[in-house]
Design a protein around this motif. Structure first.
Motif, mmCIF file in Angstrom:
data_model
loop_
_atom_site.group_PDB
_atom_site.id
_atom_site.type_symbol
_atom_site.label_atom_id
_atom_site.label_comp_id
_atom_site.label_asym_id
_atom_site.label_seq_id
_atom_site.Cartn_x
_atom_site.Cartn_y
_atom_site.Cartn_z
ATOM 1 N N PRO A 99 -59.115 14.541 7.970
ATOM 2 C CA PRO A 99 -59.825 13.423 8.080
ATOM 3 C C PRO A 99 -59.733 12.009 7.255
ATOM 4 O O PRO A 99 -60.546 11.381 6.493
ATOM 5 C CB PRO A 99 -61.525 14.014 7.754
ATOM 6 N N ASN A 100 -58.541 11.857 7.177
ATOM 7 C CA ASN A 100 -57.993 10.555 6.167
ATOM 8 C C ASN A 100 -57.110 9.607 7.131
ATOM 9 O O ASN A 100 -56.386 10.132 7.919
ATOM 10 C CB ASN A 100 -57.273 11.300 5.172
ATOM 11 N N TRP A 101 -57.649 8.464 7.025
ATOM 12 C CA TRP A 101 -56.663 7.162 7.477
ATOM 13 C C TRP A 101 -56.781 6.237 6.411
ATOM 14 O O TRP A 101 -57.811 5.687 6.024
ATOM 15 C CB TRP A 101 -57.510 7.002 8.777
ATOM 16 N N TYR A 102 -55.548 5.910 5.669
ATOM 17 C CA TYR A 102 -55.479 5.109 4.480
ATOM 18 C C TYR A 102 -54.885 3.569 5.086
ATOM 19 O O TYR A 102 -54.105 3.756 6.037
ATOM 20 C CB TYR A 102 -54.744 5.613 3.329
ATOM 21 N N VAL A 103 -55.447 2.854 4.334
ATOM 22 C CA VAL A 103 -55.000 1.435 4.280
ATOM 23 C C VAL A 103 -54.546 1.169 2.843
ATOM 24 O O VAL A 103 -55.183 0.503 2.061
ATOM 25 C CB VAL A 103 -55.704 0.410 4.945
ATOM 26 N N PRO A 104 -53.276 1.359 2.603
ATOM 27 C CA PRO A 104 -52.718 1.342 1.226
ATOM 28 C C PRO A 104 -52.690 -0.357 0.703
ATOM 29 O O PRO A 104 -52.544 -1.175 1.731
ATOM 30 C CB PRO A 104 -51.254 1.788 1.125
ATOM 31 N N ASP A 105 -52.877 -0.433 -0.594
ATOM 32 C CA ASP A 105 -52.615 -1.882 -0.915
ATOM 33 C C ASP A 105 -51.227 -2.350 -0.883
ATOM 34 O O ASP A 105 -51.041 -3.428 -0.695
ATOM 35 C CB ASP A 105 -53.044 -2.202 -2.494
ATOM 36 N N LEU A 106 -50.346 -1.641 -0.849
ATOM 37 C CA LEU A 106 -49.100 -2.165 -0.453
ATOM 38 C C LEU A 106 -48.192 -0.663 -0.076
ATOM 39 O O LEU A 106 -48.193 0.318 -0.967
ATOM 40 C CB LEU A 106 -48.293 -2.508 -1.931
ATOM 41 N N ALA A 107 -47.211 -0.870 0.770
ATOM 42 C CA ALA A 107 -46.478 0.319 1.081
ATOM 43 C C ALA A 107 -45.208 -0.463 1.430
ATOM 44 O O ALA A 107 -45.200 -1.268 2.280
ATOM 45 C CB ALA A 107 -46.942 1.163 2.060
ATOM 46 N N VAL A 108 -43.927 0.168 1.179
ATOM 47 C CA VAL A 108 -42.803 -0.042 1.576
ATOM 48 C C VAL A 108 -42.178 0.891 2.465
ATOM 49 O O VAL A 108 -42.222 1.974 2.202
ATOM 50 C CB VAL A 108 -41.684 -0.310 0.247
ATOM 51 N N VAL A 109 -41.863 0.430 3.820
ATOM 52 C CA VAL A 109 -41.472 1.258 4.820
ATOM 53 C C VAL A 109 -40.369 0.408 5.596
ATOM 54 O O VAL A 109 -40.093 -0.540 5.829
ATOM 55 C CB VAL A 109 -42.564 1.487 5.965
ATOM 56 N N PRO A 110 -39.142 1.374 5.891
ATOM 57 C CA PRO A 110 -38.117 1.083 6.645
ATOM 58 C C PRO A 110 -38.619 0.039 7.862
ATOM 59 O O PRO A 110 -39.358 0.549 8.516
ATOM 60 C CB PRO A 110 -37.285 2.230 7.365
ATOM 61 N N GLU A 111 -37.847 -0.985 8.122
ATOM 62 C CA GLU A 111 -38.242 -2.014 8.882
ATOM 63 C C GLU A 111 -37.983 -1.352 10.477
ATOM 64 O O GLU A 111 -38.880 -1.546 11.428
ATOM 65 C CB GLU A 111 -37.076 -3.261 9.131
ATOM 66 N N SER A 112 -37.151 -0.560 10.542
ATOM 67 C CA SER A 112 -36.888 0.228 12.106
ATOM 68 C C SER A 112 -38.034 1.070 12.396
ATOM 69 O O SER A 112 -38.541 1.252 13.651
ATOM 70 C CB SER A 112 -35.741 1.125 11.886
ATOM 71 N N LEU A 113 -39.103 1.316 11.463
ATOM 72 C CA LEU A 113 -40.137 2.321 11.754
ATOM 73 C C LEU A 113 -41.433 1.365 12.117
ATOM 74 O O LEU A 113 -42.373 1.639 12.992
ATOM 75 C CB LEU A 113 -40.394 3.080 10.637
ATOM 76 N N THR A 114 -41.109 -0.081 11.783
ATOM 77 C CA THR A 114 -42.492 -0.883 12.061
ATOM 78 C C THR A 114 -42.738 -1.643 13.144
ATOM 79 O O THR A 114 -43.434 -2.016 13.803
ATOM 80 C CB THR A 114 -42.458 -1.949 10.856
ATOM 81 N N ARG A 115 -41.495 -1.600 14.066
ATOM 82 C CA ARG A 115 -41.151 -2.280 15.269
ATOM 83 C C ARG A 115 -42.413 -1.235 16.267
ATOM 84 O O ARG A 115 -42.024 -0.284 16.842
ATOM 85 C CB ARG A 115 -39.925 -2.271 15.872
ATOM 86 N N GLY A 116 -43.240 -2.238 16.769
ATOM 87 C CA GLY A 116 -44.084 -1.652 17.624
ATOM 88 C C GLY A 116 -44.855 -0.237 17.283
ATOM 89 O O GLY A 116 -45.565 0.340 18.285
ATOM 90 N N ALA A 117 -44.846 -0.016 16.150
ATOM 91 C CA ALA A 117 -45.708 1.233 15.544
ATOM 92 C C ALA A 117 -47.115 1.023 15.288
ATOM 93 O O ALA A 117 -47.512 -0.215 15.066
ATOM 94 C CB ALA A 117 -44.938 1.784 14.063
ATOM 95 N N GLY A 118 -47.635 1.854 15.449
ATOM 96 C CA GLY A 118 -49.309 2.136 14.879
ATOM 97 C C GLY A 118 -49.359 2.342 13.715
ATOM 98 O O GLY A 118 -48.480 1.836 12.757
ATOM 99 N N ALA A 119 -50.025 3.551 13.416
ATOM 100 C CA ALA A 119 -50.116 4.009 12.026
ATOM 101 C C ALA A 119 -48.581 4.746 11.755
ATOM 102 O O ALA A 119 -48.060 5.369 12.643
ATOM 103 C CB ALA A 119 -51.090 4.919 11.915
ATOM 104 N N LEU A 120 -48.121 4.853 10.532
ATOM 105 C CA LEU A 120 -47.148 5.575 9.911
ATOM 106 C C LEU A 120 -47.839 6.763 9.405
ATOM 107 O O LEU A 120 -49.062 6.802 8.894
ATOM 108 C CB LEU A 120 -46.305 4.625 9.093
#
Length: 184
Positions: free
Chosen positions: A78-99
């Motif tokens: 039952p967890n859904w986080y909004v981190p203060d900062l995360a570094v993620v590969p750009e390729s995963l962010t295109r059109g993505a919802g949650a990672l």
């Protein structure tokens, strides 16, 4: 909190909770151990995030990553986080919802009065459990920075810190960056 088994008629409580938190009016919220937590940051908290983002921006660009605070789902919990900062590969962010945390290269949380125990204990355990390779805890109350690495089901097995503000903290590969904590 009502457990998913207590709901009848085939309602998936985890899915319903995560659906609801994504539709909070007036801002963002996260779910920590089943409790919806509206997010509201003071200016000092925002400044700390900006200092971190600025120091990581060169490495993020070199690694073709995005540094931000997008949603992280922890499936099966039952967890859904909004981190203060995360570094993620750009390729995963295109059109993505949650990672998921295991798709990040680094997750950072800035502990303040309202979030300190959650950031120090709960999120540290959950980020390790869900495979975030690096967890950076900037503890504004303790005026310290701790880097956790090598995640496992029982937590992080490598801890660097806590270091008092003003100490240079080395972020390992793939970052290979010295983090100046003096301005935090």
């Amino acid at each position: 909190m009502v457990s998913p088994r207590e709901y009848g008629d085939g309602v998936d409580a985890e899915r319903a909770l995560k659906y609801a938190v994504q539709r909070v009016r007036g801002g963002r919220a996260e779910v920590v151990e089943g409790v919806i937590d509206p997010l509201s940051y003071g200016w000092d908290h925002e400044r700390t995030r900006d200092v971190l983002r600025a120091q990581l921006s060169g490495a993020a660009e070199r690694l073709r990553c995005v540094a931000g605070s997008g949603d992280l789902d922890l499936p099966g919990s039952p967890n859904w986080y909004v981190p203060d900062l995360a570094v993620v590969p750009e390729s995963l962010t295109r059109g993505a919802g949650a990672l998921v945390p295991g798709q990040t290269l680094l997750v950072a949380e800035v502990a303040s009065e309202s979030s300190a125990e959650t950031d120090r204990i709960v999120k540290r355990r959950r980020y390790a459990e869900y495979g975030a390779p690096l967890y950076l805890l900037v503890d504004r109350l303790e005026r310290s920075v701790t880097l956790f690495a090598e995640p496992g089901s029982l937590g992080y097995t490598k801890v660097d810190g806590p270091h008092p503000f003003g100490t240079v903290v080395r972020l390992p590969e793939p970052f290979d960056v010295d983090l100046d904590t003096g301005g935090l």
